[in-house]
Design an enzyme around this catalytic site. Structure first.
Site, PDB file in Angstrom:
ATOM      1  N   TYR A 134       0.900  -1.172   0.001  1.00 22.22           N
ATOM      2  CA  TYR A 134      -0.042   0.153   0.035  1.00 22.22           C
ATOM      3  C   TYR A 134       0.926   1.350  -0.067  1.00 22.22           C
ATOM      4  CZ  TYR A 134      -3.973   3.033   1.418  1.00 22.22           C
ATOM      5  OH  TYR A 134      -4.956   4.065   1.331  1.00 22.22           O
TER       6      TYR A 134
HETATM    7  N1  LIG Z   1     -10.282   5.679   4.170  1.00 27.44           N
HETATM    8  C1  LIG Z   1      -9.083   6.224   4.540  1.00 27.44           C
HETATM    9  O1  LIG Z   1      -8.820   6.447   5.650  1.00 27.44           O
HETATM   10  C2  LIG Z   1      -8.076   6.520   3.550  1.00 27.44           C
HETATM   11  C3  LIG Z   1      -6.828   7.204   3.745  1.00 27.44           C
HETATM   12  C4  LIG Z   1      -6.033   7.547   2.922  1.00 27.44           C
HETATM   13  C5  LIG Z   1      -6.221   7.012   1.651  1.00 27.44           C
HETATM   14  N2  LIG Z   1      -7.564   6.415   1.139  1.00 27.44           N
HETATM   15  C6  LIG Z   1      -7.694   6.227  -0.167  1.00 27.44           C
HETATM   16  O2  LIG Z   1      -8.787   6.817  -0.792  1.00 27.44           O
HETATM   17  C7  LIG Z   1      -9.483   6.053  -1.526  1.00 27.44           C
HETATM   18  C8  LIG Z   1     -10.829   5.764  -1.494  1.00 27.44           C
HETATM   19  O3  LIG Z   1     -10.816   5.140  -0.059  1.00 27.44           O
HETATM   20  P1  LIG Z   1     -12.089   5.051   0.715  1.00 27.44           P
HETATM   21  O4  LIG Z   1     -11.642   4.913   2.056  1.00 27.44           O
HETATM   22  O5  LIG Z   1     -13.267   5.613   0.292  1.00 27.44           O
HETATM   23  O6  LIG Z   1     -12.555   3.413   0.325  1.00 27.44           O
HETATM   24  P2  LIG Z   1     -13.917   2.414   0.127  1.00 27.44           P
HETATM   25  O7  LIG Z   1     -13.579   1.057   0.064  1.00 27.44           O
HETATM   26  O8  LIG Z   1     -15.065   3.053   1.002  1.00 27.44           O
HETATM   27  O9  LIG Z   1     -14.289   2.937  -1.342  1.00 27.44           O
HETATM   28  C9  LIG Z   1     -13.334   2.459  -2.523  1.00 27.44           C
HETATM   29  C10 LIG Z   1     -14.112   2.348  -3.763  1.00 27.44           C
HETATM   30  O10 LIG Z   1     -13.216   1.774  -4.746  1.00 27.44           O
HETATM   31  C11 LIG Z   1     -13.658   0.804  -5.470  1.00 27.44           C
HETATM   32  N3  LIG Z   1     -12.968  -0.238  -6.531  1.00 27.44           N
HETATM   33  C12 LIG Z   1     -12.107  -0.929  -5.747  1.00 27.44           C
HETATM   34  N4  LIG Z   1     -11.338  -1.631  -6.502  1.00 27.44           N
HETATM   35  C13 LIG Z   1     -11.860  -0.992  -7.810  1.00 27.44           C
HETATM   36  C14 LIG Z   1     -11.469  -1.336  -9.188  1.00 27.44           C
HETATM   37  N5  LIG Z   1     -10.631  -2.164  -9.584  1.00 27.44           N
HETATM   38  N6  LIG Z   1     -12.305  -0.756 -10.133  1.00 27.44           N
HETATM   39  C15 LIG Z   1     -13.065   0.218  -9.755  1.00 27.44           C
HETATM   40  N7  LIG Z   1     -13.529   0.490  -8.582  1.00 27.44           N
HETATM   41  C16 LIG Z   1     -12.830  -0.140  -7.791  1.00 27.44           C
HETATM   42  C17 LIG Z   1     -14.717   0.297  -4.422  1.00 27.44           C
HETATM   43  O11 LIG Z   1     -15.813  -0.565  -5.100  1.00 27.44           O
HETATM   44  C18 LIG Z   1     -15.272   1.113  -3.664  1.00 27.44           C
HETATM   45  O12 LIG Z   1     -16.450   1.660  -4.014  1.00 27.44           O
HETATM   46  C19 LIG Z   1      -8.545   4.738  -1.775  1.00 27.44           C
HETATM   47  O13 LIG Z   1      -7.621   5.007  -2.859  1.00 27.44           O
HETATM   48  C20 LIG Z   1      -7.951   4.801  -0.580  1.00 27.44           C
HETATM   49  O14 LIG Z   1      -6.424   4.185  -0.681  1.00 27.44           O
HETATM   50  C21 LIG Z   1      -8.042   6.150   2.078  1.00 27.44           C
END
Ligand SMILES: NC(=O)c1ccc[n+]([C@@H]2O[C@H](COP(=O)([O-])OP(=O)(O)OC[C@H]3O[C@@H](n4cnc5c(N)ncnc54)[C@H](O)[C@@H]3O)[C@@H](O)[C@H]2O)c1
Length: 258
Positions: free
Chosen positions: A162
């Site tokens: 990651y």
């Molecule tokens: N939530 C956190 O604390 C956090 C912190 C830092 C970074 N992020 C990043 O933010 C972004 C969103 O995270 P989130 O927490 O909203 O996650 P989440 O799991 O709630 O949402 C992620 C979405 O991405 C979609 N997805 C996954 N693989 C896919 C693919 N191959 N093709 C198309 N869609 C796909 C999923 O279906 C889901 O709807 C991610 O890139 C994550 O790494 C999140």
């Protein structure tokens, strides 16, 4: 007054839930027509329904960001629907249980890189091609914002894959920012801290004691809200950020300071 020009077209991947869903809402509130793209069809369609109920123009496009044909079709569909692409948020991502470095399998590594890094590369490639070829609007051809992470700047414990992917997202952002700015396209990233989304709930479920550990990374122990991250992302795509380019904006309440 909205932060985006009337009729701007915004594409958000991973918009069925979490940060992407919140970004789709903020883009719509700021006056954009929104393409909700996700691998999850039910969640994506629900999101579109809720955006339309709020008076926005929105469509769902199913995409798997790891497949180039699927990503190319997503960008084509966006242009077919709304004529152009002004703002793109490459946000789809996955998480994984914590692994000691020397126990991380190649399979886990490859899956993570496929979604969280190759997926962003493929989206940027097709978005940049579309943006560079379209007529400028108010002197600009487009703006991209990629979702990196605090793990794009400092290491996430137990998450070599990651961490590597999110550092890579910042690298892609800088290359695009330097190569396309003169053509009227900006590229930036956001680096969220722990944000209350289904992904974080999943990761807490994977790892015993994870909630306390995660809370210890956030000042005051309070997770961010998806809207906190979404509003920063939409700002980066707006004219208010016209001179911000190639940056990774940390949005985490001050957990990581650089
Ligand atoms: N939530 C956190 O604390 C956090 C912190 C830092 C970074 N992020 C990043 O933010 C972004 C969103 O995270 P989130 O927490 O909203 O996650 P989440 O799991 O709630 O949402 C992620 C979405 O991405 C979609 N997805 C996954 N693989 C896919 C693919 N191959 N093709 C198309 N869609 C796909 C999923 O279906 C889901 O709807 C991610 O890139 C994550 O790494 C999140």
């Amino acid at each position: 007054m909205t932060r985006l020009h009337e009729g701007h077209v915004a594409l958000v991947t991973g918009a069925a839930q979490g940060i992407g869903a919140a970004a789709a809402e903020v883009f719509a509130r700021e006056g954009a027509k929104v393409v909700v793209a996700d691998a999850k069809v039910d969640g994506g369609l629900e999101r579109v329904e809720s955006l339309r109920a709020g008076g926005a123009e929105a469509e769902f496009v199913e995409v798997d960001v790891t497949r180039e044909d699927s990503v190319a079709a997503m960008v084509e569909r966006c242009v077919e629907l709304y004529g152009r692409l002004d703002c793109a948020m490459n946000n789809a991502g996955i998480t994984d249980p914590m692994h000691p470095f020397d126990e991380l399998t190649l399979e886990n590594w490859e899956r993570m890189i496929a979604v969280n890094l190759t997926g962003v590369f493929l989206c940027m490639k097709h978005e940049l091609r579309q943006m560079a070829g379209q007529e400028p609007r108010d002197g600009r051809r487009g703006a991209i914002v990629n979702t990196s992470s605090g793990a794009g700047i400092v290491p996430a414990p137990g998450q070599p894959h990651y961490t590597a992917a999110k550092h890579g997202v910042l690298g892609l952002t800088k290359v695009a920012g330097s190569e396309y700015y003169a053509r009227g396209i900006r590229a930036n990233a956001i680096c969220p801290g722990v944000t209350e989304t289904p992904m974080v709930r999943q990761s807490i479920g994977f790892n015993q004691g994870a909630e306390e550990k995660l809370r210890s990374t956030v000042p005051g122990g309070e997770f961010g809200r998806p809207e906190d991250v979404a509003s920063a992302a939409v700002w980066l795509c707006s004219e208010q950020a016209r001179w911000v380019n190639g940056q990774g904006l940390i949005v985490d309440g001050g957990g990581v300071m650089r």
